[in-house]
Design a protein around this motif. Sequence first.
Motif, PDB file in Angstrom:
ATOM      1  N   SER A   7       0.832  -1.208   0.000  1.00 54.90           N
ATOM      2  CA  SER A   7       0.000   0.000   0.000  1.00 54.90           C
ATOM      3  C   SER A   7       0.866   1.257   0.000  1.00 54.90           C
ATOM      4  N   ARG A   8       1.919   1.254   0.801  1.00 54.90           N
ATOM      5  CA  ARG A   8       2.840   2.397   0.858  1.00 54.90           C
ATOM      6  C   ARG A   8       3.466   2.646  -0.510  1.00 54.90           C
ATOM      7  N   LEU A   9       3.931   1.581  -1.151  1.00 54.26           N
ATOM      8  CA  LEU A   9       4.576   1.715  -2.453  1.00 54.26           C
ATOM      9  C   LEU A   9       3.602   2.207  -3.518  1.00 54.26           C
ATOM     10  N   SER A  10       2.392   1.647  -3.551  1.00 57.30           N
ATOM     11  CA  SER A  10       1.437   2.068  -4.583  1.00 57.30           C
ATOM     12  C   SER A  10       0.976   3.506  -4.352  1.00 57.30           C
ATOM     13  N   SER A  11       0.928   3.906  -3.091  1.00 56.52           N
ATOM     14  CA  SER A  11       0.521   5.277  -2.771  1.00 56.52           C
ATOM     15  C   SER A  11       1.634   6.278  -3.074  1.00 56.52           C
ATOM     16  N   SER A  12       2.844   5.974  -2.625  1.00 57.88           N
ATOM     17  CA  SER A  12       3.939   6.949  -2.754  1.00 57.88           C
ATOM     18  C   SER A  12       4.502   7.039  -4.167  1.00 57.88           C
ATOM     19  N   ILE A  13       4.487   5.940  -4.911  1.00 57.86           N
ATOM     20  CA  ILE A  13       5.095   5.952  -6.247  1.00 57.86           C
ATOM     21  C   ILE A  13       4.049   6.113  -7.349  1.00 57.86           C
ATOM     22  N   LEU A  14       2.937   5.388  -7.232  1.00 60.41           N
ATOM     23  CA  LEU A  14       1.908   5.431  -8.277  1.00 60.41           C
ATOM     24  C   LEU A  14       0.762   6.386  -7.936  1.00 60.41           C
ATOM     25  N   LYS A  58       5.936   3.640 -13.366  1.00 57.57           N
ATOM     26  CA  LYS A  58       5.778   2.189 -13.318  1.00 57.57           C
ATOM     27  C   LYS A  58       7.137   1.498 -13.150  1.00 57.57           C
ATOM     28  N   ALA A  59       8.155   1.996 -13.828  1.00 59.33           N
ATOM     29  CA  ALA A  59       9.493   1.420 -13.681  1.00 59.33           C
ATOM     30  C   ALA A  59      10.005   1.591 -12.247  1.00 59.33           C
ATOM     31  N   ALA A  60       9.772   2.755 -11.661  1.00 63.15           N
ATOM     32  CA  ALA A  60      10.188   2.999 -10.275  1.00 63.15           C
ATOM     33  C   ALA A  60       9.424   2.079  -9.321  1.00 63.15           C
ATOM     34  N   PHE A  61       8.126   1.890  -9.572  1.00 64.16           N
ATOM     35  CA  PHE A  61       7.327   1.000  -8.733  1.00 64.16           C
ATOM     36  C   PHE A  61       7.869  -0.428  -8.790  1.00 64.16           C
ATOM     37  N   ILE A  62       8.183  -0.905  -9.979  1.00 62.34           N
ATOM     38  CA  ILE A  62       8.711  -2.261 -10.133  1.00 62.34           C
ATOM     39  C   ILE A  62      10.050  -2.398  -9.410  1.00 62.34           C
ATOM     40  N   ALA A  63      10.953  -1.444  -9.603  1.00 62.63           N
ATOM     41  CA  ALA A  63      12.269  -1.509  -8.962  1.00 62.63           C
ATOM     42  C   ALA A  63      12.165  -1.423  -7.442  1.00 62.63           C
ATOM     43  N   GLU A  64      11.364  -0.487  -6.949  1.00 64.33           N
ATOM     44  CA  GLU A  64      11.224  -0.319  -5.504  1.00 64.33           C
ATOM     45  C   GLU A  64      10.513  -1.507  -4.856  1.00 64.33           C
ATOM     46  N   THR A  65       9.550  -2.084  -5.558  1.00 59.94           N
ATOM     47  CA  THR A  65       8.848  -3.255  -5.031  1.00 59.94           C
ATOM     48  C   THR A  65       9.805  -4.441  -4.922  1.00 59.94           C
ATOM     49  N   TYR A  66      10.624  -4.652  -5.932  1.00 62.34           N
ATOM     50  CA  TYR A  66      11.607  -5.738  -5.896  1.00 62.34           C
ATOM     51  C   TYR A  66      12.554  -5.537  -4.711  1.00 62.34           C
ATOM     52  N   ALA A  67      13.043  -4.337  -4.527  1.00 57.93           N
ATOM     53  CA  ALA A  67      13.957  -4.048  -3.411  1.00 57.93           C
ATOM     54  C   ALA A  67      13.260  -4.239  -2.064  1.00 57.93           C
ATOM     55  N   ALA A  68      12.032  -3.780  -1.949  1.00 64.80           N
ATOM     56  CA  ALA A  68      11.293  -3.892  -0.686  1.00 64.80           C
ATOM     57  C   ALA A  68      11.064  -5.355  -0.316  1.00 64.80           C
ATOM     58  N   PHE A  69      10.736  -6.172  -1.303  1.00 64.23           N
ATOM     59  CA  PHE A  69      10.512  -7.587  -0.989  1.00 64.23           C
ATOM     60  C   PHE A  69      11.808  -8.308  -0.666  1.00 64.23           C
ATOM     61  N   GLY A  70      12.917  -7.855  -1.198  1.00 60.52           N
ATOM     62  CA  GLY A  70      14.204  -8.401  -0.785  1.00 60.52           C
ATOM     63  C   GLY A  70      14.456  -8.139   0.699  1.00 60.52           C
ATOM     64  N   ARG A  71      14.063  -6.949   1.146  1.00 61.73           N
ATOM     65  CA  ARG A  71      14.201  -6.627   2.574  1.00 61.73           C
ATOM     66  C   ARG A  71      13.208  -7.421   3.427  1.00 61.73           C
ATOM     67  N   LEU A  72      11.992  -7.589   2.927  1.00 60.57           N
ATOM     68  CA  LEU A  72      10.953  -8.279   3.695  1.00 60.57           C
ATOM     69  C   LEU A  72      11.170  -9.793   3.778  1.00 60.57           C
ATOM     70  N   LEU A  73      11.561 -10.408   2.660  1.00 54.56           N
ATOM     71  CA  LEU A  73      11.584 -11.866   2.573  1.00 54.56           C
ATOM     72  C   LEU A  73      12.964 -12.490   2.650  1.00 54.56           C
ATOM     73  N   GLY A  74      13.996 -11.675   2.519  1.00 52.73           N
ATOM     74  CA  GLY A  74      15.344 -12.223   2.411  1.00 52.73           C
ATOM     75  C   GLY A  74      15.751 -12.233   0.949  1.00 52.73           C
ATOM     76  N   PRO A  75      16.920 -12.773   0.643  1.00 55.87           N
ATOM     77  CA  PRO A  75      17.416 -12.744  -0.737  1.00 55.87           C
ATOM     78  C   PRO A  75      16.393 -13.316  -1.719  1.00 55.87           C
ATOM     79  N   LEU A  76      16.090 -12.510  -2.760  1.00 57.52           N
ATOM     80  CA  LEU A  76      15.098 -12.898  -3.759  1.00 57.52           C
ATOM     81  C   LEU A  76      15.736 -13.638  -4.920  1.00 57.52           C
ATOM     82  N   HIS A  77      15.000 -14.606  -5.430  1.00 54.39           N
ATOM     83  CA  HIS A  77      15.366 -15.229  -6.687  1.00 54.39           C
ATOM     84  C   HIS A  77      15.146 -14.190  -7.771  1.00 54.39           C
TER      85      HIS A  77
END
Length: 141
Positions: free
Chosen positions: A26-33, A83-102
Motif C-alpha cells: 500500500s505504501r509503495l502504490s501510494s507513494s510511487i503510483l 511504473k518502472a520505479a514501482f517495479i524496482a522499488e517493489t523488488y527491493a522492498a521484498f528483498g528486505r521483507l523476505l530475504g534474498p530474492l530469486h
Amino acid sequence: MPLITVTVSSPHPQMPAKAAIAAEVSRLSSSILHKDPNVTAIIVSTVPPEDWFCGGRSLAEAQRASVWLDIHITDGTNTKDEKAAFIAETYAAFGRLLGPLHEESYVHVHDVRDDAYGFGGLTQGRRYIARQLAVPASAAA
C-alpha cells in the motif's frame, strides 16, 4: 483504486505477517503510483518454498525467496517512469521483507482501460465522467 494480488514464498524462517506485506505494498502504490490507499484492495497469499519452482529448482533448494505481485491500474494514470520505479522499488522492498530474492520474482503492472475496470458497480470511466459533471463549468476552466 488498484486491486493488488501478492503471492510470496520464502525458505527463510522470518516470514513477515501478511498485514506487514499489505502495508508495504500500500505504501509503495501510494507513494510511487499515487494510488489512494482508502480504495486499494490487496490480497496476500503464501506458497510453501517447496512448491515454488524457478529454473527447475524449488525455492527451498535454491535458498531464495520470491514474489509475484500483480497490480491493476487505470490506463493512462501513470507514466512509464513511475511504473518502472514501482517495479524496482517493489523488488527491493521484498528483498528486505523476505530475504534474498530469486531473480525470477515478478511485478506485473496491468494498464486497464477505464471502461473495463471499476469497483462498487461503476467503471473508472463512469467515475471520471461523474466527477467532471459535478464540477461547475466555470471552475473547470
